[in-house]
Design a protein around this motif. Structure first.
Motif, PDB file in Angstrom:
ATOM      1  N   UNK A  93       0.865  -1.186   0.000  1.00 16.74           N
ATOM      2  CA  UNK A  93       0.000   0.000   0.000  1.00 16.74           C
ATOM      3  C   UNK A  93       0.898   1.231   0.000  1.00 16.74           C
ATOM      4  N   UNK A  94       0.929   1.990  -1.077  1.00 15.68           N
ATOM      5  CA  UNK A  94       1.834   3.147  -1.123  1.00 15.68           C
ATOM      6  C   UNK A  94       1.446   4.254  -0.165  1.00 15.68           C
ATOM      7  N   UNK A  95       0.211   4.218   0.341  1.00 12.20           N
ATOM      8  CA  UNK A  95      -0.259   5.255   1.240  1.00 12.20           C
ATOM      9  C   UNK A  95      -0.253   4.825   2.707  1.00 12.20           C
ATOM     10  N   UNK A  96       0.280   3.644   2.998  1.00  7.23           N
ATOM     11  CA  UNK A  96       0.353   3.172   4.384  1.00  7.23           C
ATOM     12  C   UNK A  96       1.526   2.208   4.496  1.00  7.23           C
ATOM     13  N   UNK A  97       2.678   2.710   4.889  1.00  5.79           N
ATOM     14  CA  UNK A  97       3.887   1.881   4.991  1.00  5.79           C
ATOM     15  C   UNK A  97       3.632   0.673   5.878  1.00  5.79           C
ATOM     16  N   UNK A  98       4.018  -0.512   5.377  1.00  4.07           N
ATOM     17  CA  UNK A  98       3.825  -1.759   6.108  1.00  4.07           C
ATOM     18  C   UNK A  98       2.531  -2.463   5.761  1.00  4.07           C
ATOM     19  N   UNK A 121      -5.448   9.828   4.245  1.00  2.00           N
ATOM     20  CA  UNK A 121      -6.040   9.127   5.398  1.00  2.00           C
ATOM     21  C   UNK A 121      -7.556   8.979   5.317  1.00  2.00           C
ATOM     22  N   UNK A 122      -8.227   9.938   4.644  1.00  2.00           N
ATOM     23  CA  UNK A 122      -9.674   9.813   4.499  1.00  2.00           C
ATOM     24  C   UNK A 122     -10.081   8.561   3.761  1.00  2.00           C
ATOM     25  N   UNK A 123      -9.271   8.154   2.775  1.00  2.00           N
ATOM     26  CA  UNK A 123      -9.543   6.924   2.041  1.00  2.00           C
ATOM     27  C   UNK A 123      -9.095   5.697   2.857  1.00  2.00           C
ATOM     28  N   UNK A 124      -7.947   5.823   3.497  1.00  2.00           N
ATOM     29  CA  UNK A 124      -7.436   4.688   4.279  1.00  2.00           C
ATOM     30  C   UNK A 124      -8.420   4.276   5.371  1.00  2.00           C
ATOM     31  N   UNK A 160     -10.868   1.001   8.253  1.00  2.54           N
ATOM     32  CA  UNK A 160     -11.620   1.199   9.477  1.00  2.54           C
ATOM     33  C   UNK A 160     -10.755   1.316  10.717  1.00  2.54           C
ATOM     34  N   UNK A 161      -9.510   1.795  10.546  1.00  2.00           N
ATOM     35  CA  UNK A 161      -8.573   1.875  11.678  1.00  2.00           C
ATOM     36  C   UNK A 161      -8.223   3.321  11.985  1.00  2.00           C
ATOM     37  N   UNK A 162      -9.237   4.115  12.260  1.00  2.00           N
ATOM     38  CA  UNK A 162      -9.054   5.541  12.451  1.00  2.00           C
ATOM     39  C   UNK A 162      -8.059   5.906  13.537  1.00  2.00           C
ATOM     40  N   UNK A 163      -8.030   5.152  14.630  1.00  2.00           N
ATOM     41  CA  UNK A 163      -7.135   5.479  15.736  1.00  2.00           C
ATOM     42  C   UNK A 163      -5.667   5.343  15.327  1.00  2.00           C
ATOM     43  N   UNK A 164      -5.346   4.258  14.633  1.00  2.00           N
ATOM     44  CA  UNK A 164      -3.955   4.059  14.194  1.00  2.00           C
ATOM     45  C   UNK A 164      -3.549   5.084  13.137  1.00  2.00           C
ATOM     46  N   UNK A 165      -4.487   5.405  12.250  1.00  2.00           N
ATOM     47  CA  UNK A 165      -4.190   6.405  11.226  1.00  2.00           C
ATOM     48  C   UNK A 165      -3.953   7.767  11.858  1.00  2.00           C
TER      49      UNK A 165
END
Length: 638
Positions: free
Chosen positions: A124-129, A557-560, A565-570
């Motif tokens: 995922x290029x918008x979320x490392x790992x 982050x709005x799309x992630x 559904x992991x708003x807290x981690x984002x």
């Protein structure tokens, strides 16, 4: 650009692999199977290695078949339609090639991630790992395949892929309609894929009445007609040029309909081919998988209605095999994905009848006239009465229910296009009763599929009207058809109002920052997690991740949060990116860079604008500057 003829030649060669099918079907089917083979084996090996190996094998197989048969079979008219459409849409992208605005940055990010993938699912290029197992990404495999076959960079391949998807759809509709109506199919092809809706004509003439010209949003407004929903149609999708799942799925759906028709006519091999096509639809745009299975089920039911099935258990078993195997493949692949559970709900809102007719009225009119004989019967009166009663609860029922009943009656007479119409009316009706996730998305995806299924029978009506144009009723129908051309005639020059004369979709970055442009080019050939400013969607943030395919700590982050559904981690990641750029504490900065295994820190136009940061801060913390151009810096962690 010199490799474009090779890309075209290879697509022609691959069509020879499936002599069982007509040329227009075989050409796109072979390309899809090439992509599917590459997709499957990329779960074990690097994507580029797998794709070029598969490409070589397909090329050798094609040449072997040609040499064995001592000929190459090409449908000149279908190929001319493909090339003409491809040239037209490629020229539009040549005018304004920018991969920016709407969700284009996301699309190029996922495409680059596929190209860089060592193993699937891609990162995922918008979320490392993270990886893309939350999203149906086969469309980006198709885009990557076109890019690699064209031997160009992704920022050019993106625009070639947009033109290719549009051209494949055009060729497929033309080929299918030509099988039904002959050479008049070109008018029907325009009606299906190049037309607009009544709202576009209404907005155009409304502007003229007050002596104004339509503005830029004229190209956008006809896709937002029904309040609270999205109402795209094919030509808008093609010129809007997001390389999104629903766009890539358009030619796949048309091929599916054409192959389903072959199966309906008794070609057993076509039935087998439906299985991978349903699977491809699922991994391209999962909304279309249940739609395709609904169509298969409808065809099977209609096929057996009124027949003695006692001595035909083998045929019934084969029908069941198609449906069950398609469902099994989807279920098995779903276990590899981390999808958010679909929420089913009952909507409080109903579509406004006037807004609905502003979107669908012309297409519905043509669909009704496909049932011209049935319109003269008492049954039509009963159908209208049923629609009036149903409209007490669902306003659009007065327009849909009569057509649903007419198509059901004709479908029972073994009419394939009536089955398409019946399925379309069902899909239009569904969001009034139940929605999946959101009403906005349900209407969006179901209406786009319905557009294709309604306009194909409508194209038959148009072809006959043009053939017998001296009749008064046909003159009216031709007039309605001309109204649909208001949209492409006005929206196209408004959408493509500049002349950049390049296919490089990254060229717009130069307008923001020459340094950013050169830094992205430098980073494209390197791997590693990056950090950049990218805390909003739809803007310039995330440009390094998007154009290099290197994952960033967090972007869009709005799309992630919708996907995962992991708003807290984002939220935690967003705060830590701010800390990296804003903090003066080197220990804190280095700990965060180590936490996410960051290799490169970007200090460019966006970072300086948002955080007022300079590269010297990171050098004081021990990072090494590895690139600088103009006012953009890239620093390497040790």
């Amino acid at each position: 650009m010199s490799a474009l003829p090779l890309y075209i030649l290879l697509s022609v060669l691959f069509s020879q692999i499936f002599p069982q099918f007509r040329y227009y079907q075989a050409k796109f089917l072979a390309f899809l199977i090439l992509c599917l083979v590459s997709f499957v084996f990329s779960f074990f090996f690097p994507f580029k290695y797998v794709f070029y190996t598969s490409l070589t094998l397909f090329t050798v197989l094609s040449i072997f078949i040609i040499l064995k048969r001592k000929r190459i079979d090409v449908d000149g008219k279908a190929e001319l339609v493909f090339l003409t459409s491809f040239t037209y849409f490629l020229f539009l992208r040549f005018l304004i090639p920018d991969i920016f605005g709407a969700e284009k940055l996301m699309d190029i990010a996922f495409l680059n991630s596929v190209l860089k993938a060592e193993i699937f699912p891609p990162a995922d290029p918008f979320l490392a790992g993270g990886n893309l197992n939350f999203y149906y990404y086969f469309g980006y495999v198709i885009g990557a395949a076109i890019t690699l076959m064209s031997f160009v960079e992704a920022e050019i391949g993106y625009n070639i892929a947009i033109a290719s998807i549009s051209a494949y759809a055009t060729m497929l509709v033309y080929g299918f309609l030509r099988d039904l109506v002959g050479d008049r199919a070109i008018f029907g092809t325009v009606f299906v894929l190049f037309s607009g809706n009544m709202y576009a004509a209404y907005e155009f003439f409304k502007a003229l009445l007050i002596l104004e010209l339509p503005d830029f949003l004229f190209y956008w407004n006809p896709t937002r007609v029904i309040e609270g929903t999205i109402n795209e149609f094919p030509y808008f999708s093609f010129i809007h040029a997001d390389f999104h799942a629903h766009v890539v799925a358009i030619p796949v759906k048309i091929l599916f309909i054409a192959i389903l028709y072959e199966y309906y006519r008794g070609k057993r091999f076509a039935g087998i081919t439906l299985i991978p096509l349903v699977f491809i639809l699922f991994i391209t745009n999962s909304w279309d998988a249940p739609i395709s299975m609904l169509l298969i089920a409808a065809v099977i039911i209609i096929k057996w209605v009124g027949k003695d099935v006692r001595n035909r258990m083998n045929e019934i078993g084969f029908d069941f095999f198609i449906l069950s195997t398609s469902a099994l493949l989807i279920a098995l692949f779903s276990t590899t994905m981390d999808l958010q559970a679909a929420q089913i709900s009952f909507p409080e809102d109903k579509s406004d009848l006037i807004q609905f007719l502003m979107f669908f009225s012309i297409q519905l009119a043509f669909a009704y006239f496909y049932f011209k004989e049935e319109l003269r019967t008492q049954f039509f009166g009963l159908a209208i009465f049923s629609g009036i009663v149903a409209s007490i609860f669902i306003p659009i029922a007065i327009a849909i229910v009569p057509l649903m009943l007419l198509s059901a009656k004709k479908a029972l007479k073994k009419d394939f296009l009536a089955i398409l119409t019946l399925s379309a009316t069902f899909l239009i009706f569904v969001p009034e009763i139940v929605v999946i996730d959101t009403r906005l998305n349900t209407v969006f995806k179901f209406y786009l599929a319905s557009w294709l299924m309604l306009t194909i029978p409508g194209a038959m009506v148009l072809s006959k009207a043009i053939e017998e144009k001296e009749k008064a009723l046909n003159i009216i129908l031709i007039g309605l058809f001309i109204l649909t051309l208001v949209y492409p005639a006005i929206a196209t020059p408004l959408r493509y109002h500049r002349a950049e004369f390049t296919l490089n979709g990254m060229e717009f970055v130069r307008d923001w920052s020459e340094g950013d442009y050169e830094a992205i080019r430098w980073l494209k050939d390197r791997d590693g997690i990056i950090v950049e400013e990218a805390l909003k969607c739809y803007n310039y943030g995330g440009r390094f991740a998007a154009f290099t395919g290197n994952p960033t700590i967090i972007a869009w982050p709005g799309h992630e949060v919708q996907w995962r559904g992991n708003g807290e981690k984002l939220g935690e990641r967003m705060g830590e990116v701010r800390t990296i750029y804003s903090s003066k504490n080197c220990y804190q900065i280095l700990d965060l860079l180590k936490k996410y295994n960051v290799s490169y820190v970007i200090v460019g136009y966006q970072e300086k604008r948002i955080y007022n940061v300079d590269a010297e801060k990171f050098e004081r913390c021990g990072l090494r500057e590895v690139f600088v151009h103009s006012n953009t810096h890239i620093l390497r962690t040790e």
